[in-house]
Design a protein around this motif. Structure first.
Motif, mmCIF file in Angstrom:
data_model
loop_
_atom_site.group_PDB
_atom_site.id
_atom_site.type_symbol
_atom_site.label_atom_id
_atom_site.label_comp_id
_atom_site.label_asym_id
_atom_site.label_seq_id
_atom_site.Cartn_x
_atom_site.Cartn_y
_atom_site.Cartn_z
ATOM 1 N N LEU A 201 1.272 -0.966 0.064
ATOM 2 C CA LEU A 201 0.402 -0.445 0.040
ATOM 3 C C LEU A 201 1.047 1.224 0.243
ATOM 4 O O LEU A 201 1.970 1.231 0.768
ATOM 5 C CB LEU A 201 -1.314 0.167 0.922
ATOM 6 N N GLU A 202 0.956 2.232 -0.426
ATOM 7 C CA GLU A 202 1.542 3.657 -1.038
ATOM 8 C C GLU A 202 0.844 4.993 -0.417
ATOM 9 O O GLU A 202 -0.753 4.589 -1.181
ATOM 10 C CB GLU A 202 2.104 3.927 -1.863
ATOM 11 N N HIS B 175 2.511 -5.697 3.497
ATOM 12 C CA HIS B 175 2.473 -6.971 3.997
ATOM 13 C C HIS B 175 2.762 -8.178 4.105
ATOM 14 O O HIS B 175 2.680 -8.517 2.618
ATOM 15 C CB HIS B 175 0.629 -6.925 4.181
ATOM 16 N N SER B 176 3.268 -8.766 4.543
ATOM 17 C CA SER B 176 4.286 -10.008 3.899
ATOM 18 C C SER B 176 3.997 -11.144 4.929
ATOM 19 O O SER B 176 3.606 -11.039 6.057
ATOM 20 C CB SER B 176 5.706 -9.994 4.157
ATOM 21 N N ARG B 177 4.069 -12.519 4.611
ATOM 22 C CA ARG B 177 4.709 -13.630 5.084
ATOM 23 C C ARG B 177 5.859 -14.850 4.801
ATOM 24 O O ARG B 177 6.018 -14.723 3.659
ATOM 25 C CB ARG B 177 3.375 -14.400 4.766
ATOM 26 N N ILE C 151 6.285 -0.204 7.316
ATOM 27 C CA ILE C 151 6.003 0.494 6.947
ATOM 28 C C ILE C 151 7.231 0.970 6.930
ATOM 29 O O ILE C 151 8.286 1.543 7.280
ATOM 30 C CB ILE C 151 5.565 1.022 8.036
ATOM 31 N N LEU C 152 7.789 2.484 5.363
ATOM 32 C CA LEU C 152 8.812 3.040 5.563
ATOM 33 C C LEU C 152 8.789 3.709 4.789
ATOM 34 O O LEU C 152 7.167 4.557 4.132
ATOM 35 C CB LEU C 152 9.227 2.232 3.943
#
Length: 74
Positions: free
Chosen positions: A19-20, A28-30, A45-46
């Motif tokens: 998301l941006e 969001h990762s596994r 979150i960057l």
């Protein structure tokens, strides 16, 4: 992150969604560090400035074996 990659060369890392919003990006990762380890749901979150990451936050939690939510964590 480089150190983690060296310690876990067989890590499974699957991006589920990105998301941006202007200068912020959420990923969001596994993740599974070792073959038989518990899966983790992780959010990075960057914050960007001039195409460079200037801030990074991350958090995660183990994926429970029995999930009550019918949609799961992913």
């Amino acid at each position: 992150m480089e150190e983690n990659a060296i310690q876990n060369p067989n890590k499974i890392f699957e991006i589920q969604r990105i998301l941006e919003d202007e200068d912020l990006v959420a990923v969001h990762s596994r993740i599974q560090l070792q073959h038989n380890d518990t899966e983790l749901a992780v959010m990075h979150i960057l914050k960007f400035l001039q195409n460079k990451i200037i801030e990074l936050w991350d958090f995660g939690q183990p994926v429970p074996k029995d999930i009550i939510n019918e949609n799961g964590m992913f």
